[in-house]
Design a protein around this motif. Sequence first.
Motif, PDB file in Angstrom:
ATOM      1  N   SER A 177       0.764  -1.251  -0.153  1.00 26.55           N
ATOM      2  CA  SER A 177       0.128  -0.055   0.026  1.00 26.55           C
ATOM      3  C   SER A 177       0.879   1.290   0.010  1.00 26.55           C
ATOM      4  N   PHE A 178       2.071   1.102   0.672  1.00 28.11           N
ATOM      5  CA  PHE A 178       3.011   2.370   0.649  1.00 28.11           C
ATOM      6  C   PHE A 178       2.438   3.638   0.911  1.00 28.11           C
ATOM      7  N   ASP A 179       1.590   3.589   2.085  1.00 27.60           N
ATOM      8  CA  ASP A 179       1.070   4.917   2.646  1.00 27.60           C
ATOM      9  C   ASP A 179       1.286   5.281   3.897  1.00 27.60           C
ATOM     10  N   PRO A 180       2.673   6.098   3.875  1.00 25.49           N
ATOM     11  CA  PRO A 180       3.708   6.126   2.852  1.00 25.49           C
ATOM     12  C   PRO A 180       4.786   4.830   2.868  1.00 25.49           C
ATOM     13  N   ILE A 181       5.603   5.153   2.077  1.00 33.31           N
ATOM     14  CA  ILE A 181       6.775   4.210   1.962  1.00 33.31           C
ATOM     15  C   ILE A 181       7.639   4.503   3.195  1.00 33.31           C
ATOM     16  N   THR A 182       8.301   3.548   3.562  1.00 34.36           N
ATOM     17  CA  THR A 182       9.121   3.803   4.785  1.00 34.36           C
ATOM     18  C   THR A 182      10.674   3.357   4.790  1.00 34.36           C
ATOM     19  N   ASN A 183      11.379   3.357   5.506  1.00 34.76           N
ATOM     20  CA  ASN A 183      12.788   2.933   5.233  1.00 34.76           C
ATOM     21  C   ASN A 183      12.998   1.429   5.197  1.00 34.76           C
ATOM     22  N   GLY A 184      11.797   0.713   6.076  1.00 36.18           N
ATOM     23  CA  GLY A 184      11.781  -0.750   6.124  1.00 36.18           C
ATOM     24  C   GLY A 184      11.359  -1.081   4.496  1.00 36.18           C
ATOM     25  N   LEU A 223      11.827   0.564   1.792  1.00 32.17           N
ATOM     26  CA  LEU A 223      12.995   1.044   0.796  1.00 32.17           C
ATOM     27  C   LEU A 223      14.183  -0.165   0.960  1.00 32.17           C
ATOM     28  N   ASP A 224      14.486  -0.524   2.223  1.00 30.14           N
ATOM     29  CA  ASP A 224      15.639  -1.622   2.472  1.00 30.14           C
ATOM     30  C   ASP A 224      15.149  -3.060   1.568  1.00 30.14           C
ATOM     31  N   ILE A 225      13.975  -3.214   1.665  1.00 29.47           N
ATOM     32  CA  ILE A 225      13.744  -4.527   0.817  1.00 29.47           C
ATOM     33  C   ILE A 225      13.712  -4.303  -0.891  1.00 29.47           C
ATOM     34  N   TYR A 252      14.282  -2.164  11.323  1.00 32.13           N
ATOM     35  CA  TYR A 252      13.114  -1.715  10.968  1.00 32.13           C
ATOM     36  C   TYR A 252      12.126  -2.757  11.243  1.00 32.13           C
ATOM     37  N   SER A 253      12.565  -3.838  12.310  1.00 28.59           N
ATOM     38  CA  SER A 253      11.681  -4.891  12.460  1.00 28.59           C
ATOM     39  C   SER A 253       9.950  -4.463  13.181  1.00 28.59           C
ATOM     40  N   PHE A 254      10.126  -3.263  13.854  1.00 26.84           N
ATOM     41  CA  PHE A 254       8.874  -2.874  14.559  1.00 26.84           C
ATOM     42  C   PHE A 254       8.139  -1.801  13.499  1.00 26.84           C
ATOM     43  N   LEU A 255       8.693  -1.621  12.288  1.00 22.34           N
ATOM     44  CA  LEU A 255       8.220  -0.259  11.567  1.00 22.34           C
ATOM     45  C   LEU A 255       7.236  -0.898  10.392  1.00 22.34           C
TER      46      LEU A 255
END
Length: 169
Positions: free
Chosen positions: A19-26, A28-30, A132-135
Amino acid sequence: MTGPESEGSQVRRAVCPGSFDPITNGHLDIIARASRLYDEVYVAVMINQSKKGLFTIEERIDLIRQATAEYGNVRVESFHGLLVDFCKQRDIPAIVKGLRAVSDFDYELQMAQMNNGLSGVETLFIPTNPTYSFLSSSLVKEVATWGGDVSHLVPRMVLEALSERLRQD
Ligand code: PNS
């Protein structure tokens, strides 16, 4: 040409859906890790009309394009429909997803098995960077709404878009 050489010449494609609402660093890493494994990576912003987002689909696409601009093999598109149809239309055999924790696994496994049963598309899981495991996008929005600092959790342009949007609300 036959044999491994001809197989090797095929473009290897994968999709990172969400959904990317919004994109996060998590996210982006993937996406960055997928872009090192595949020749072409599609980021698919899946449209769910029953969920009203903070950002419009166009805004999400724009933010993802900016955040992934440094990766030459990443394309960003939106799609209304089944992910397997997005894959079929673009000849994409693999879905790449991040797994943050065991709690993600149940639902992700169901979706992976459903998608495989529908069309044969494979799902590959990449363990999320522990940083980013909690993000999640939802937590980022909640924390930002109440004035918390999310600057280390989202790309710069997302941080700007969040403060702009939350100022308006
Ligand atoms: O970022 P999200 O909201 O966790 O992503 C979920 C998403 C968009 C990847 C998933 O809901 C999806 O694939 N939706 C597209 C519709 C579809 O194909 N549904 C069947 C899934 S088995």
